[in-house]
Scaffold this active site. Structure first.
Site, PDB file in Angstrom:
ATOM      1  N   HIS A 196       3.914  -5.048   9.240  1.00 42.58           N
ATOM      2  CA  HIS A 196       3.719  -4.757  10.462  1.00 42.58           C
ATOM      3  C   HIS A 196       2.294  -5.376  10.767  1.00 42.58           C
ATOM      4  O   HIS A 196       2.847  -6.370  12.225  1.00 42.58           O
ATOM      5  CB  HIS A 196       3.147  -3.562  10.707  1.00 42.58           C
ATOM      6  CG  HIS A 196       4.705  -2.726  10.466  1.00 42.58           C
ATOM      7  ND1 HIS A 196       5.453  -2.515  10.327  1.00 42.58           N
ATOM      8  CD2 HIS A 196       3.961  -1.180   9.859  1.00 42.58           C
ATOM      9  CE1 HIS A 196       5.347  -1.597   9.194  1.00 42.58           C
ATOM     10  NE2 HIS A 196       4.926  -0.944   9.038  1.00 42.58           N
ATOM     11  N   ALA A 222       3.346  -0.568   4.847  1.00 38.96           N
ATOM     12  CA  ALA A 222       2.433  -0.814   5.912  1.00 38.96           C
ATOM     13  C   ALA A 222       1.646  -2.225   6.330  1.00 38.96           C
ATOM     14  O   ALA A 222       1.348  -2.291   7.438  1.00 38.96           O
ATOM     15  CB  ALA A 222       1.386   0.092   6.348  1.00 38.96           C
ATOM     16  N   ARG A 262       7.381   0.785  13.011  1.00 37.98           N
ATOM     17  CA  ARG A 262       8.090   0.217  11.735  1.00 37.98           C
ATOM     18  C   ARG A 262       8.923  -0.399  12.204  1.00 37.98           C
ATOM     19  O   ARG A 262       9.465  -1.476  10.836  1.00 37.98           O
ATOM     20  CB  ARG A 262       8.655   1.546  10.927  1.00 37.98           C
ATOM     21  CG  ARG A 262       7.500   2.391  11.130  1.00 37.98           C
ATOM     22  CD  ARG A 262       8.109   3.433   9.319  1.00 37.98           C
ATOM     23  NE  ARG A 262       6.887   4.293   9.725  1.00 37.98           N
ATOM     24  CZ  ARG A 262       5.881   4.510   8.634  1.00 37.98           C
ATOM     25  NH1 ARG A 262       5.357   3.168   7.902  1.00 37.98           N
ATOM     26  NH2 ARG A 262       4.760   5.615   9.214  1.00 37.98           N
ATOM     27  N   GLU A 270      12.293  -9.685   2.439  1.00 39.76           N
ATOM     28  CA  GLU A 270      11.391  -8.406   2.244  1.00 39.76           C
ATOM     29  C   GLU A 270      12.484  -7.281   1.751  1.00 39.76           C
ATOM     30  O   GLU A 270      13.915  -7.051   1.999  1.00 39.76           O
ATOM     31  CB  GLU A 270      11.608  -8.784   3.561  1.00 39.76           C
ATOM     32  CG  GLU A 270      10.817  -7.420   4.302  1.00 39.76           C
ATOM     33  CD  GLU A 270      10.000  -7.840   5.592  1.00 39.76           C
ATOM     34  OE1 GLU A 270      10.005  -9.133   5.899  1.00 39.76           O
ATOM     35  OE2 GLU A 270       9.716  -6.591   6.040  1.00 39.76           O
ATOM     36  N   ARG A 291      13.570   4.250  12.389  1.00 36.73           N
ATOM     37  CA  ARG A 291      11.682   5.472  12.414  1.00 36.73           C
ATOM     38  C   ARG A 291      11.582   5.041  13.326  1.00 36.73           C
ATOM     39  O   ARG A 291      11.600   4.574  14.617  1.00 36.73           O
ATOM     40  CB  ARG A 291      11.292   5.209  10.946  1.00 36.73           C
ATOM     41  CG  ARG A 291      12.489   5.199   9.992  1.00 36.73           C
ATOM     42  CD  ARG A 291      11.251   5.242   8.453  1.00 36.73           C
ATOM     43  NE  ARG A 291      11.012   6.577   8.421  1.00 36.73           N
ATOM     44  CZ  ARG A 291       9.665   5.872   7.062  1.00 36.73           C
ATOM     45  NH1 ARG A 291       9.260   4.820   6.592  1.00 36.73           N
ATOM     46  NH2 ARG A 291       8.567   6.703   7.105  1.00 36.73           N
ATOM     47  N   PRO A 334       0.662  -1.329   0.063  1.00 38.47           N
ATOM     48  CA  PRO A 334      -0.001  -0.006  -0.413  1.00 38.47           C
ATOM     49  C   PRO A 334       0.719   1.400   0.385  1.00 38.47           C
ATOM     50  O   PRO A 334       1.708   1.331   0.564  1.00 38.47           O
ATOM     51  CB  PRO A 334      -0.803  -0.036   1.219  1.00 38.47           C
ATOM     52  CG  PRO A 334      -0.800  -2.104   1.714  1.00 38.47           C
ATOM     53  CD  PRO A 334       0.423  -1.942   0.508  1.00 38.47           C
ATOM     54  N   ASN A 335       0.154   2.359  -0.930  1.00 40.31           N
ATOM     55  CA  ASN A 335       0.727   3.402  -1.243  1.00 40.31           C
ATOM     56  C   ASN A 335       2.173   3.293  -1.088  1.00 40.31           C
ATOM     57  O   ASN A 335       2.906   4.800  -1.584  1.00 40.31           O
ATOM     58  CB  ASN A 335       1.254   3.857   0.733  1.00 40.31           C
ATOM     59  CG  ASN A 335      -0.487   4.562   1.239  1.00 40.31           C
ATOM     60  OD1 ASN A 335      -1.385   5.040   0.901  1.00 40.31           O
ATOM     61  ND2 ASN A 335      -0.433   3.782   2.744  1.00 40.31           N
ATOM     62  N   TYR A 376      12.526   8.408   1.426  1.00 39.75           N
ATOM     63  CA  TYR A 376      12.026   7.401   0.441  1.00 39.75           C
ATOM     64  C   TYR A 376      12.946   7.535  -0.655  1.00 39.75           C
ATOM     65  O   TYR A 376      12.442   7.278  -1.325  1.00 39.75           O
ATOM     66  CB  TYR A 376      10.526   7.457  -0.251  1.00 39.75           C
ATOM     67  CG  TYR A 376       9.844   6.914   1.049  1.00 39.75           C
ATOM     68  CD1 TYR A 376       9.921   5.804   1.202  1.00 39.75           C
ATOM     69  CD2 TYR A 376       8.520   7.529   2.098  1.00 39.75           C
ATOM     70  CE1 TYR A 376       9.037   4.982   3.183  1.00 39.75           C
ATOM     71  CE2 TYR A 376       7.818   7.541   2.543  1.00 39.75           C
ATOM     72  CZ  TYR A 376       8.011   6.004   3.178  1.00 39.75           C
ATOM     73  OH  TYR A 376       7.667   5.094   4.344  1.00 39.75           O
ATOM     74  N   ARG A 390       5.776  11.340  -1.900  1.00 41.65           N
ATOM     75  CA  ARG A 390       5.312  10.884  -0.095  1.00 41.65           C
ATOM     76  C   ARG A 390       7.135  10.849   0.244  1.00 41.65           C
ATOM     77  O   ARG A 390       7.982  10.411   0.074  1.00 41.65           O
ATOM     78  CB  ARG A 390       4.920   9.601   0.285  1.00 41.65           C
ATOM     79  CG  ARG A 390       5.061   9.265   1.462  1.00 41.65           C
ATOM     80  CD  ARG A 390       4.383   7.777   1.349  1.00 41.65           C
ATOM     81  NE  ARG A 390       4.231   7.689   3.126  1.00 41.65           N
ATOM     82  CZ  ARG A 390       4.288   6.292   3.280  1.00 41.65           C
ATOM     83  NH1 ARG A 390       4.480   4.838   2.750  1.00 41.65           N
ATOM     84  NH2 ARG A 390       4.552   5.685   4.718  1.00 41.65           N
ATOM     85  N   HIS A 438      12.888  -3.165   2.026  1.00 42.38           N
ATOM     86  CA  HIS A 438      12.721  -1.814   2.216  1.00 42.38           C
ATOM     87  C   HIS A 438      13.431  -0.396   1.665  1.00 42.38           C
ATOM     88  O   HIS A 438      14.415  -0.278   1.930  1.00 42.38           O
ATOM     89  CB  HIS A 438      12.605  -1.745   3.771  1.00 42.38           C
ATOM     90  CG  HIS A 438      11.646  -2.445   4.442  1.00 42.38           C
ATOM     91  ND1 HIS A 438      10.220  -2.258   5.158  1.00 42.38           N
ATOM     92  CD2 HIS A 438      11.741  -3.497   5.258  1.00 42.38           C
ATOM     93  CE1 HIS A 438       9.918  -3.231   5.183  1.00 42.38           C
ATOM     94  NE2 HIS A 438      10.737  -3.870   4.998  1.00 42.38           N
ATOM     95  N   LEU A 439      12.475   1.227   0.903  1.00 43.00           N
ATOM     96  CA  LEU A 439      13.368   1.479   0.846  1.00 43.00           C
ATOM     97  C   LEU A 439      14.001   2.551   1.318  1.00 43.00           C
ATOM     98  O   LEU A 439      14.983   2.672   1.709  1.00 43.00           O
ATOM     99  CB  LEU A 439      12.396   2.803   0.159  1.00 43.00           C
ATOM    100  CG  LEU A 439      11.545   2.473  -0.991  1.00 43.00           C
ATOM    101  CD1 LEU A 439      10.101   2.994  -1.427  1.00 43.00           C
ATOM    102  CD2 LEU A 439      12.633   2.195  -2.525  1.00 43.00           C
ATOM    103  N   SER A 440      13.703   3.033   2.897  1.00 48.73           N
ATOM    104  CA  SER A 440      14.328   3.651   4.203  1.00 48.73           C
ATOM    105  C   SER A 440      14.964   2.281   5.321  1.00 48.73           C
ATOM    106  O   SER A 440      14.496   1.020   4.924  1.00 48.73           O
ATOM    107  CB  SER A 440      13.080   4.489   4.968  1.00 48.73           C
ATOM    108  OG  SER A 440      11.858   3.341   5.331  1.00 48.73           O
ATOM    109  N   ASP A 493       0.949 -15.813   5.693  1.00 51.34           N
ATOM    110  CA  ASP A 493       0.710 -17.423   4.977  1.00 51.34           C
ATOM    111  C   ASP A 493       0.471 -17.550   3.728  1.00 51.34           C
ATOM    112  O   ASP A 493       0.998 -18.540   3.424  1.00 51.34           O
ATOM    113  CB  ASP A 493      -1.063 -17.771   5.575  1.00 51.34           C
ATOM    114  CG  ASP A 493      -0.905 -17.453   6.912  1.00 51.34           C
ATOM    115  OD1 ASP A 493       0.383 -17.920   7.869  1.00 51.34           O
ATOM    116  OD2 ASP A 493      -2.058 -18.206   8.005  1.00 51.34           O
ATOM    117  N   ASN A 515       8.012  -5.981  -0.974  1.00 55.91           N
ATOM    118  CA  ASN A 515       7.811  -4.630  -0.033  1.00 55.91           C
ATOM    119  C   ASN A 515       6.209  -4.092   0.620  1.00 55.91           C
ATOM    120  O   ASN A 515       5.760  -3.291  -0.306  1.00 55.91           O
ATOM    121  CB  ASN A 515       8.015  -3.771  -0.688  1.00 55.91           C
ATOM    122  CG  ASN A 515       8.430  -2.158  -0.220  1.00 55.91           C
ATOM    123  OD1 ASN A 515       8.122  -2.028   1.021  1.00 55.91           O
ATOM    124  ND2 ASN A 515       8.832  -1.093  -0.836  1.00 55.91           N
TER     125      ASN A 515
END
Lengths: 150, 150, 150, 150, 150, 150, 150, 150, 150, 150, 150, 150
Positions: free
Chosen positions: E79, E76, E110, E97, E106, E9-10, E22, E17, E99-101, E86, E73
Site C-alpha cells: 500500500h 501491507a 487494502r 503480484e 476488504r 510482513p506478517n 487467509y 491470522r 494476494h491470498l485474499s 523502485d 506478495n
C-alpha cells in the site's frame, strides 16, 4: 471516400426535445442535409441512430472496414461509455465528436466525454450545422493524413 | 458583417512550436487563409495576436462595437483568465472558441477552459482548418439569430 | 555560451520585501554577483525583470535564438502561468527553475509550479546563492548534453 | 566543519538503474566526487547508504552531534517516511534535500516529499552534480547563519 | 529457470491470522507446495519472508541477477512502499503480484497497491492457490517473451 | 497479568526533541515511571523502543503469546504503517494507542493514525502521563472483558 | 481546585443506548463515580448534561470563572459545533475531550471533532472509565502548568 | 492622509456591463463620488484602472511610498493573481478588498479571492456604495492603528 | 424605517475573547454605538444576542414583519446553520452579513458561510466599525430598492 | 461441474485490437483453448460474448441455474456497470474477474472495477493465459467450498 | 398504534415560505389532514414543531416509549444534525424521513441527509401529500415487522 | 388517466434476490398489486421490465404520448444512465423514482441517482409498497397540476 455518422440515444427525438438547446430541426432533416453536403463534396455518407449502446457498437463493427472516418454524436453515452470508446479505438479510423449544443455551458455532467481523448477533434454548439462543420474537419484531417502518407 | 479573430499567447510561434500538435502552418499563413475565406463569404475580418492578457482585453474593448462576433483562440490564457472571460462577456457579442489541437487529448490542464461556458460553441483539433470551421459556425449562428430577430 | 536570467513579478522589491524569507540582498546586487560569476566561468549572461507576464514572454521570444539556456525565477507567475510555460517550451532551450526561499515550507499555494514539469531541474531555498547554484547546474546539464551530442 | 550525506533506498543501484533518469554514474563515483569536492572546500564529509528506514534513522542519531548539516537524498522514502522527517527534525541541524532527477517531471507520486517542508532548500535534476550544488548551498546557508550569529 | 518468491510482513503468521480471509494454511506449507509445483514444472524456486522493508530490498538486490522473475506478495507494504517498487523496477525482471485474499473486497486501503502498475499481472483471492496460479502466469509470460526474443 | 509497551521511531530522543510538544522527560524516565506504576498495580510490564518498523513487528511476534495487552505509541509509523497494524491485529490482544502530545492540534498529517481503528482506545496529550492513563484504561478494559467472560 | 464536566446530547440515555458501544452504565452512575473519584483526589466537581447546544454554551459562560478546567464529552455536537468550540476557547480554561467509545472505530463521521484541535488532550474508548482517566490527565496537566508558572 | 484606489480589469465597462449585478453607475461616476467623499473626510485620494496585471503592479510600486492604504477591487484578477497579492504584501500598507456585487452569490469561481487573506477587511455587495464603505473602513482601521502606535 | 441586529453565539463575550481578533469593545458598547448611529440616521434599531440557534430563529420569526432589513453576525453558526439561512430566506427581508474580524484570514473553517449566498452583501474585518458600515450598506441598498420601486 | 465464461464488449475484436496490450490471439482461439483445458479437467464449459450489457445480463439469467461458477471478463463494462454487478450477485454463484492485460498499468479509468468487490478473485495481465489461470482458481475455490460443506 | 410527527425548523412558516417549492398549505392544515388520515386508519397521531434542535431531541426523549414509529421532516437540521440522528437511533423506533419538495432537485446542500441512513425509508417531493404517503409507508413497515415477529 | 411503470435491470429476479433488502415478493406479484391498486383508483396502468437500457428507452419513446406520468424504478441504471434521464426528460411527462429498499442505507454507490434531479419526487424503502405510495404521489401531483391548469 466514405464517412459514417453515428447518432446516440434520444437523438431521434430532435425537433421535439428542448428546442432552446437543440434547435427545431429533426434528425431526418439533419441526415438529409448531411447527405446533400456529402454529395456536394463527392463523398459517400451513411448514418445510423440507436438508443442501444450495444447496437451502436455492433454497427461500428459491421461498417468499420468500409469507412474512412466517423462523425460521432454520442449523446448521453459520451459521459460514461468506455465500451463505445473501446469500439471506436479498435475500429482504428479517425472520428470527430459532434454536439448540437455547447455541452460545456450546461449541467456539469454534460461537459465530460470519455471519447474526446481519442478523437481527432470536437465540434459543438452550432446545432445542426455542427455536423457539417465536423464533416469538413474530418475531410481536412483525412486530406492532411493523405499528404503525410505520400 | 465583420468578424474579429483573437490569437492568444505564443501563437506567434506557430510553425516553429511542436508541429506534431500544431502543424507547420505559420500564424501569418492562417491569417491569410482566414482573410481569403472571409472575402469569399463576403465578410470583413480583422485579426490580432498578443502575448499580453491586458492588451488582448484592451483590443476587445477597442473593437467590440464594430464587430458582429469573435473567433477566440485563447491559448494558455484559456485555462485561467477570468479577466478575458469577463471582457468577452461584457463585449456582448457571440464568440467561438478555437483550438488548433484537440486539447482534451493532451496534458489534463489543457482540457480546462474558463471561457467555453459563455461561448456559442467550440471547435478543436483540425489545426489551421479549425479557424475556418469556427468562422462558418459563427456565421451560421449569426444567421440563425438574425432569423430569430425578424 | 550565453545564459539568460528571467526574474518574475515583484522581484524588483528584493531587499525591501520580507527579509526573513528572501534575505536582504537587492536584485541589482544579485545580478551583479551573477555577472561576476558568469564572467569567472567564461560565459555571457543577460538578465531581465518584469512584472508583466506578456513582457516576459515577449522577451523570451526576442532572445531565445541567442541563448543556450535560462535561469527562471517565475515568482508568483509560476503558480498559474501556463502562457509562460508554453513560451519556455516553445523556446526549446533548457532552463532551471530558481527560488530564493524554500517555497515548499511556506503557504501551500507557493509549492505549486506549472513550470517545473518541463524544467531541467529546480534549486530553491538558498536565497541569492540559489541563482549561482542554478547557473552551475545549467552549465553541468549543457556540458553533459554536449558530451552526449558528440 | 563536517557534513553528512544520506543516500536512501536503491541508490546503491545507481549506474545500473534507468540511466535516462539517473545518468550512468555509480554511487561510489558520486561519493568520490563529493569527497574531493569537500576536500577542496576544506570540510569533512561522511556518507552512508541504506535500504532500511530504521538504519538510516539510527545513523542520523549516531552522527548528529558531530556534524554541521546534512545532504539528504531520501529516494522513495521521501514520499512517505514521517519517521525520517522526525529524525531529521529532532537532530536539529540544517539539511538540503537532493534528487538526481527532476522528480516533478516524472510520476506524480515522486513529486511529493514529506521532508522538504523542514529542509533549508532543495536541489533536483542535475544528476550527480545535484549533490555538489547542494553541498555549496548548505555551506552558503551555514555561512550566512554564522554571520547572523556573530 | 529460477523464480524467487517474496513474502511481505506478517505472512509468517498465516494459519494463525484471520482464517476467514487467509485460509488456514501456514507459510511453511505454502512454500512446500510451491517447491513441489516448481519441481513438477522443472524450475528452481527460492522463497523468502521478512517483516523488514529494508531486508526485502536487500534480498532483491542479492538475488536479482540469478533469477528470471518474481512472485511478490507485498502484504501491507504494497500500500505504501515506493522503495520496494523502485527495488523491483531496478531489478529489471518481470514479477507477478500475489494476494491470498481478494483485497478489493476488504477495507478500502487494502485495494491500493503501489507495485501493481509495474507488474506483469496480478492474481488475488484464491488463498494458497494464488501463488501457484501466479507461478503459471509468470512462466507463461516468460515463455511468450522467449518466443518474442527469438 | 503482563502488559507490553511499544515505543516507535525517535522516541529515544525524548527530553531532547521539541520540549514544547513532548515535555522534558526522557524515555528512560517514562519507562521507570511505568514500571513503578505497573508494580503498584501488581502487574508485569515490559517495554521496547525501535526506529525499525520490521524490528517492532518482530518483537510483537516474539512477545505476543505472553502478554495480555499492549500500550502502543507508534510515533511517525502510526501515519502510514499498515504492516504494524496487521501485526497488532494478528497478535489478537487488545492495545491502547498512546501519544505524548495532542496530535490533532499539530500538523495535519499527525492527526491520521492507521492503527486507531483497531485499538481499544486512544489517550493523547498528557505527555509522560499519557502512558499511565493508557495503562489504567487497558487494565479497565481487560477487567471488563474478564467479567464478560465469566 | 474545581473541575466541570460537560455531557453533550443524548448522553442522558446511557445504559439504554447501544450497550455494545457505550456499556451499560447510566449517566447518573458515571457522575456518581466521578464525584467519588474527585473527592478522593480532593477536588470539587460539577457536572451538567444537555441536549441543547445553546444551553451548554450558556452553562460554560455561567461557570467558566469558577473552574480550573473541563472534561467535555461533546457527543454528536463534536462533529459540527464551532459554537461550542468558540465558547470553550473563549472560556480560556484547559479542557480534555472524552468519549466513551473509540469513535475512530465507528462510522467515519464520528471520527471528526472540531473541538479536539484546541483541547489539552483526548481520551476515548474506555467507556465510563474514560472520564476518570481524563480527570487524571487534566489534573496532571494543571499540575505541570502550576509548576511552570512558579 | 492619502488613499489609493485600484480598479482591476473590465471595470472601465461599468454602466455598460450587466447592470443587474453591477448597477448602472460608470467608473467615472464612482471615482467622482469617491473624490467628493474623500474631500469631505479631508483626505487625498488617487484612483487608477487597468486591464493589465503588470501595469497594476507597476502602479502599486510607483505609489506605495506615498499612500497610507489602498482600496482594491481586483475584479477577475482576484481569483488567480498571486502576483498582485505579492505586490500588495510587499507594499506593506493596509488595504481593503472591495466588490460591487456579492461575489459569494454568483458563479463559484467568483467567490475565491487570493488577496483577501492579507487584507484588513472586505466589503461586497453594495454596488458603487461599496467603495465608500470600504473607505470608511480603511480610515477606521488607520485611526485605530494610529491610536495603537501612540 | 427599522433595522434589526442579530448577534450569534459567544458574541456576548466580546471584550474578553481574543482582543487581537475582535478588539476590546464589548457587545454593550457596540449596541450603544449602533443605537446612536441609527438615531443620527433617523431610523429605529433593535438588537438581540443569543447562544441558541433556535432562539435566534424564533426571534427572526417574531420580528420579521416589523423590520425593513437585518444586520446578521452569525458567528460560528454561519459555518453550518442552514436553519438560520432558511429562517432569513423565509423572512424575506434583505440582510447584510457582518464580521468583526476578517474571517478569510483565519482558520479555514471560518471562511465558510452558508448565509452569504443569500445576503445583500458582506462587511468584515473592521471590528466594531463593521456593524456601522453594514448599516450604511443596508440603508443604501434599501434606498436603491425604494428608487427602483417607484 | 459446469463453468460459464462471459466476454464483454469488443472482445470479439481480439487479435485485431492493440496487440501490444492484448496479444494476437483471437477470441475463437481463446475459447478453443478454454474448451480443451476444461475437457482436460473433466468439466463442462460454455462461453458467450456480447457487446450489449442487457444481453449479457439476460444470458446470466438464462444460464445461472445450470452452472457452478463464472469467469467474467467484463471489458469496458467493468468500469461502470452496476447492472452487471447486480446480475452476478443475484445469480449467487462464485465468479472470477479476468483481464487479458494488467489494467492497473494502463489509463487510470481501466483500473476501476465495480465487479471486483463481489468476485472470488481477480486474474489479470497474462493475456489469453489469464482465462485458464482463472479457471484453475475458480475450480480451487469450488473445491475448497465443497470441502467446507461436507 | 401511535405515530409521532416531527417538524423541524422553519416549517411553521409553511404557506408563507416559497410556495413554488413548498406549496401554499400551512403546517396547521398539514397536521389537520394528518390527524384525519390517522383517524381513518384507526391510529393515534401526535405532532410537534420546533426551531430548536435541543427541544426536538427532548421531545423525542419524552415520547419515545409511547409511540410505534415516527415521521420526521428534519428540514435544515437534516443536513448537519448528528445529534438528532443519535436521538432517533437511541429511541429505537422505526422512522420515515419526509420532505415536502424534491430536495435532490434543489441546491446541492439540500440533497444531503445525515438521518436517511438509519431511516426505514424516504418520501419526498409531493408537498403536503408526502406526509400521508410516509404514514402509509410506516404503517406498511410496522405491519410487515409485526408479521415477521409472529 | 394512464400511468406507465418502468422496472430496470434485474428486477425480474425479485423474490429470489437478497430478501433482506428486497422482500420476498416477485415482480409478477408487484405488477398484480399495482394493477389492482390502479383499478381501484380508476386509472389505466401498464408495466414493463427490461435488462436493456436501450429497450427501456425505446419503450419510453413508444408509450410516452399515451401516458400521463411514470413510475420509474431504474435499479442499477439509476446510478449512471444519463441516456435514461434524457429519455425521460424528452418524454416530458412527470415521473416518480421508486426503490424497494432504502438505497441511502446501503453501499455508497447505491445512493447516487442521476434521474432524481428531474423527478417529481422519490419514494424508497417500503419494499413492494413503495410502488403504490409512488402511484398515490404521482396522482396527487397530477391532480394539483390539473388544478393549477384550470
Amino acid at each position: 471516400m466514405r464517412v459514417a455518422v453515428l447518432h446516440g440515444p434520444n437523438l431521434d427525438l430532435l425537433g421535439r426535445r428542448d428546442p432552446a438547446q437543440y434547435g427545431d430541426v429533426t434528425l431526418v432533416e439533419i441526415d438529409r442535409r448531411l447527405s446533400e453536403g456529402a454529395e456536394r463534396r463527392g463523398i459517400d455518407l451513411i448514418a445510423f441512430q440507436s438508443n442501444h449502446e450495444g447496437v451502436l457498437i455492433d454497427w461500428i463493427r459491421a461498417t468499420m472496414d468500409g469507412v474512412d472516418g466517423w462523425l460521432v454524436n454520442p449523446a448521453a453515452l459520451g459521459h460514461t461509455s468506455y465500451a463505445l470508446r473501446d469500439a471506436l479505438e479498435a475500429a482504428g479510423k479517425p472520428f470527430v465528436e459532434v454536439h448540437l449544443s455547447n455541452v460545456l455551458a450546461r449541467e456539469p455532467f454534460r461537459g465530460r466525454s470519455v471519447l474526446a481523448e481519442i478523437a481527432v477533434g470536437v465540434v459543438m454548439g452550432f446545432r445542426a450545422e455542427s455536423y457539417l462543420l465536423a464533416l469538413d474537419g474530418l475531410l481536412a484531417h483525412l486530406a492532411s493524413c493523405g499528404r503525410a502518407d505520400e
